[in-house]
Design an enzyme around this catalytic site. Structure first.
Site, PDB file in Angstrom:
ATOM      1  N   CYS A   1       6.076 -24.854  29.170  1.00 31.58           N
ATOM      2  CA  CYS A   1       4.809 -25.433  28.703  1.00 31.58           C
ATOM      3  C   CYS A   1       5.003 -26.694  27.860  1.00 31.58           C
ATOM      4  CB  CYS A   1       3.991 -24.405  27.923  1.00 31.58           C
ATOM      5  SG  CYS A   1       4.787 -23.922  26.398  1.00 31.58           S
TER       6      CYS A   1
ATOM      7  N   HIS B   1      -5.715 -37.876  15.805  1.00 35.08           N
ATOM      8  CA  HIS B   1      -6.929 -37.679  16.590  1.00 35.08           C
ATOM      9  C   HIS B   1      -7.012 -38.630  17.771  1.00 35.08           C
ATOM     10  CE1 HIS B   1     -10.433 -35.207  16.746  1.00 35.08           C
ATOM     11  NE2 HIS B   1     -10.916 -36.198  17.456  1.00 35.08           N
TER      12      HIS B   1
HETATM   13  C1  PEP Z   1       6.692 -27.099  22.577  1.00 39.91           C
HETATM   14  O1  PEP Z   1       7.291 -27.020  21.502  1.00 39.91           O
HETATM   15  O2  PEP Z   1       7.223 -27.546  23.620  1.00 39.91           O
HETATM   16  C2  PEP Z   1       5.297 -26.654  22.696  1.00 39.91           C
HETATM   17  C3  PEP Z   1       4.715 -26.509  23.868  1.00 39.91           C
HETATM   18  O3  PEP Z   1       4.599 -26.420  21.558  1.00 39.91           O
HETATM   19  P1  PEP Z   1       4.108 -27.554  20.526  1.00 39.91           P
HETATM   20  O4  PEP Z   1       4.273 -28.886  21.214  1.00 39.91           O
HETATM   21  O5  PEP Z   1       2.693 -27.222  20.231  1.00 39.91           O
HETATM   22  O6  PEP Z   1       5.019 -27.356  19.361  1.00 39.91           O
END
Ligand code: PEP
Ligand code: MG
Length: 598
Positions: A521, A210
């Site tokens: 992302c 958190h």
């Molecule tokens: C990733 O794996 O790069 C991603 C964006 O998802 P998470 O960090 O939520 O696994």
């Protein structure tokens, strides 16, 4: 944002300077400030030396009053956090309230006082120690973390028994500080006056702790998983927290302090600009698109504030986490997704179906797995819990009537999984149609490219989905076989490893050939050096934590794509991540002085 430039930052005369200690960066950006050590004092330190109770009835009365006082403190904290940080951040106090309201717990402690004739403090410790043993034996990370709630409550009740206030003056910090702690429970983080916190550096914690979430939503750099060397630094000493590189610098020298102050000053100036630049255009005129990654609704207003073109990744896991111990209902999920759709505005919002299981939150009672990262996680879990998945998909579809919503499937490994998920989406659409509930029938369905098999069959996946979203965090973890949350192997987590670069190139070529967009992302998108390499590889869509958007817009507007492409070509020919690092350190300031010479 806190202010940073404390004029009196002088390295301490003793000890080696510029000691870099690697950890895990969980909130990007860098800052430098004086350390405030928050040692979670051992519960034992609050216990009276005398164990025996003179009169058990008196102890029981003290105990009852302490529970009431502790409860009032938690309620006040919950209220403050809800007002200052949003209701999403206040949920963890529910667990504390549940414990403090639990008549069984009070009865248990009273029983110990009566039978063993001990002081209330010792009885609280005995009962909570027993509970802790049970939690500590649990293999599941999420449940084990709840053990820290128990310790937190015990500490609070023991303080209340001593008549000490629940808060420790942290809400009235007078100066800007870097908070250093081995463990930083969320209730302590929430007590801090966050306007004076320049950075967090902790021994425990992970990306989803958190404290990390609070740090990210407020744009405070944070590094977790630090070793003893960093944790031994005393209050008042200067320290650099570099959440982008995932390290701290202990006893920084003056030149290092100056470099970080300059960088941080630049970041702050960018953040203070009223209007972020509308677009991110390279020097040769190519428009790039920068979207926001969002985890909780409290972050939604950051999307527009930081000039994001919609939401590129909404991680639905936190919605499930917040509604623990039960699952959120379809209606509850719909309401949240509608807010997300609205915050995405005309550029829309990509809602990722839950990436639970594995080392994240389980659904229901599950057997612990020996290799959770390779276990029943994300889409695998969704397809094996059809009722939960259907109501989740229905909620996303219902929200698509309110705005431009895209659906994203995590951890796809081959086309069969994509087809199975599409079948669920299609069937939910038919169901909603029959029920007369509106949704967008043309909603785009995207695939996360985050495991090596998906890279290798990218052409096949591209033929059956509408877009790719590249999750570099997991892609690096699985490609390099390096657990992303294990600090012992953190130095091997190398975004610039030639295998990672080759995989990224392969994916962008596959998406170009199929004519579908690819958006990055993972955390690489918010790192200026990595973003430059990504542009060179051919990517022009990125999604990142909102507070990084201004910085990456600046980076992109200093790049020429041909120059970036030739640099990426050279990086692809390197044999090691260290070679790529060296190449970039040498070439970036020469080729892109507009940004990298700052
Ligand atoms: C990733 O794996 O790069 C991603 C964006 O998802 P998470 O960090 O939520 O696994
Ligand atoms: Mg991922």
């Amino acid at each position: 944002m806190p202010s940073s430039e404390s004029p009196a930052l002088v390295p301490s005369p003793s000890g080696e300077r510029d000691v870099r200690v690697d950890g895990i960066g969980v909130s990007t950006g860098a800052s430098v400030g004086r350390v405030l050590r928050l040692d979670q004092r051992d519960i034992a330190a609050g216990l009276p030396p005398d164990v025996n109770a003179d009169d058990p009835a008196v102890e029981i009365e003290r105990l009852r009053q302490a529970f009431v006082r502790a409860r009032n403190q938690v309620l006040a904290l919950k209220q403050r956090v809800a007002t200052e940080l949003g209701r999403g951040h206040a949920y963890f106090f529910e667990a504390h309230l549940l414990m403090l309201d639990d008549p069984e717990l009070v009865a248990d402690v009273e029983r110990v006082i009566r039978t063993r004739r001990v002081k209330a403090e010792w009885a609280v410790k005995a009962v909570l120690d027993r509970m802790l043993v049970v939690y500590e034996s649990v293999k599941d990370d999420y449940l084990r973390e709840r053990g820290s709630d128990i310790e937190d409550v015990a500490r609070r009740v023991i303080r209340a028994l001593a008549g000490r206030p629940g808060t420790s003056g942290l809400a009235r910090l007078q100066h800007d500080v870097v908070v250093l702690a081995n463990t930083l429970p969320p209730s302590t983080a929430a007590e801090l006056d966050l306007s004076h916190v320049l950075g967090f550096a902790t021994g425990d914690g992970g990306f989803t702790s958190h404290t990390a979430i609070i740090a990210r939503s407020l744009g405070i750099p944070a590094v977790v998983g630090l070793s003893e060397v960093a944790l031994r630094v005393t209050s008042g000493e200067p320290m650099v927290v570099d959440g982008t590189d995932g390290c701290v610098i202990v006893r920084p020298s003056k030149p290092v302090i100056r470099r970080y102050l300059r960088q941080h000053g630049l970041q702050r100036r960018l953040e203070e600009m009223d209007e972020p630049p509308e677009r991110a255009r390279t020097l040769d005129g190519h428009l790039c698109m920068l979207r926001a990654n969002v985890e909780i609704t409290a972050e939604l207003d950051l999307v527009r504030r930081h000039g994001a073109r919609g939401i590129g990744l909404y991680r639905t896991e936190f919605l499930f986490l917040n509604s623990q111990p039960s699952l959120p209902t379809e209606d509850e999920q719909t309401r949240v997704f509608e807010q997300v759709a609205e915050a995405g505005g005309k550029h829309g919002a990509t809602i990722r179906t839950f990436d639970l299981g594995g080392d994240k939150l389980p659904i229901g009672r599950v057997e612990s797995e020996q290799n959770p990262a390779l276990g029943q996680r994300a889409l695998r879990l969704a397809l094996s819990t059809p009722d939960v998945f259907r109501s989740h998909v229905r909620a996303i579809l219902r929200a698509s009537a309110r705005g431009n919503v895209r659906i994203l499937l995590p951890m796809v490994t081959h086309v069969d999984e994509l087809r199975a998920a599409r079948a669920v989406i299609d069937s939910c659409m038919e169901e909603l149609d029959t029920e007369g509930i509106p949704f967008d029938p043309r909603l785009a369905v995207g695939v996360m490219i985050e495991v090596p098999s998906a890279v290798l069959v990218a052409d096949q996946l591209a033929a059956e989905c509408d877009f790719f979203s590249i999750g570099t965090n997991d892609l690096i973890q699985y490609l390099l076989a390096v657990d992303r949350s294990n600090q012992r192997v953190a130095p091997m987590f190398a975004p610039l490893h030639p295998a990672v670069l080759r995989a990224l190139e392969h994916v962008v070529r596959a998406s170009e050939a199929a004519g579908i967009p690819s958006i990055v992302c993972g955390e690489m998108a918010s790192n200026p050096v990595h973003a430059t390499v990504l542009v060179g590889l051919g990517y022009d869509r990125f999604s990142m934590t909102p507070t990084a958007i201004r910085l990456i817009k600046r980076v992109i507007s200093s790049l020429d794509r041909d120059l970036a492409a030739s640099l990426a070509g050279e990086a692809l020919r390197c044999r090691t991540a260290a070679e790529v690092d060296g190449l970039l350190a040498r070439e970036l300031p020469l080729r892109f002085p507009g940004f990298f010479k700052v």
